[in-house]
Design a protein around this motif. Structure first.
Motif, short mmCIF file in Angstrom:
data_model
loop_
_atom_site.label_atom_id
_atom_site.label_comp_id
_atom_site.label_asym_id
_atom_site.label_seq_id
_atom_site.Cartn_x
_atom_site.Cartn_y
_atom_site.Cartn_z
N GLY A 11 7.58 51.80 19.71
CA GLY A 11 7.95 50.64 18.88
C GLY A 11 6.71 50.10 18.21
N ASP B 249 8.84 54.64 16.00
CA ASP B 249 9.67 53.46 15.73
C ASP B 249 11.00 53.95 15.20
N CYS C 162 9.15 50.06 9.11
CA CYS C 162 7.99 49.73 9.96
C CYS C 162 6.97 50.87 9.92
#
Ligand code: GLN
Length: 280
Positions: free
Chosen positions: A120, A143, A148
């Motif tokens: 993440g 992720d 992102c």
């Protein structure tokens, strides 16, 4: 209208909408619009402001007045030792998460060539801060959010670390690549029903994907711990951010997956925030 009057007018709008630090925020937004620093603003406060600039400034003030965080309006946030690009899709880097960096730097003071995985990665602020301090380490970030990963990539380029970081779009369950000396994660850990009670700016503007830990706050945490136990080398370290009330439940999950607990560390508000453990 001159720069100073526009800033004062903006600050008044923010104040009327109960925004903390209205004058500072107004000044920051002005700096963003005219693409200058604070020094320029102070030295040129009587200079006339172009109409287009005034327009863009007032738009930003309006967004700030409904609680949109400054970091999203200027697309950047300082964390650890660097300025990071952020977008609406990334969580805004928090001082609490600097605890992970602090712990990792202590653990790795005499290490060479470690392979780090971040589960993440978000904006990339955590793993990139470590890679910047430890030039011989290599990083992998995963992720589920493509946007992102794009931001992480931009940050890696900005910090001249793109050759040190590999990025993969993957669900935590599905990722099976490599073995790591060190794994770090700040997973979504807020109980689903508690999200709306977070600070206004957080609840309304930050990505739910990065916050939502399901019904008990631990649904992603469980997956992250399970996956880490599979991808970590024996004696590898795992550094994990948790919520203030998750300590005992997370320790029990970690022990079940073969981790020895080294330390539980408190954040600046004296809440349990970061667990360091070792795979045995
Ligand atoms: N610490 C963040 C907050 O309280 C949450 C981050 C997370 O869920 N990992 O807003």
């Amino acid at each position: 209208m001159n720069i100073n009057s526009a800033i004062i007018q903006g600050a008044k709008v923010l104040k009327d909408n109960f925004i903390n630090n209205p004058y500072l925020d107004s000044e920051i937004l002005m700096a963003k619009v005219i693409n200058k620093d604070r020094k320029y603003i102070l030295l040129n406060s009587k200079k006339n402001l172009d109409k287009n600039y005034l327009n863009s400034f007032q738009k930003l003030i309006k967004k700030r007045s409904i609680g949109k965080p400054i970091a999203y309006l200027i697309n950047k946030k300082f964390f650890w030792n660097s300025e990071f690009i952020v977008s609406n899709d990334t969580l805004i880097p928090r001082p609490d998460s600097e605890l992970i960096i602090e712990k990792v730097l202590k653990l790795t003071a005499y290490k060479k060539k470690l392979n780090i995985l971040e589960i993440g990665i978000g904006s990339g602020c955590i793993i990139l801060s470590i890679l910047k301090e430890r030039k011989s380490f290599y990083g992998t970030g995963i992720d589920i959010s493509k946007s992102c990963l794009n931001i992480s990539k931009l940050n890696a380029i900005k910090l001249k670390l793109s050759s040190k970081l590999k990025l993969y779009k993957s669900n935590v369950d599905k990722f099976t690549l490599g073995k790591y000396d060190l794994i770090i994660s700040n997973p979504p850990y807020i109980k689903n029903c508690k999200i709306r009670y977070l600070e206004k700016g957080v609840a309304k503007f930050e990505p739910k994907l990065a916050l939502d830990g399901g019904r008990d706050g631990l649904s992603e945490m469980r997956k992250v711990i399970k996956k880490s136990s599979e991808l970590i080398k024996k004696n590898g370290k795992f550094v994990l951010e948790i919520d203030f009330d998750q300590r005992n439940r997370v320790i029990s999950l970690l022990k079940k997956k073969g981790f020895y607990i080294n330390s539980i560390n408190k954040d600046l508000a004296n809440n349990d925030r970061c667990i360091v453990c070792t795979k045995i």
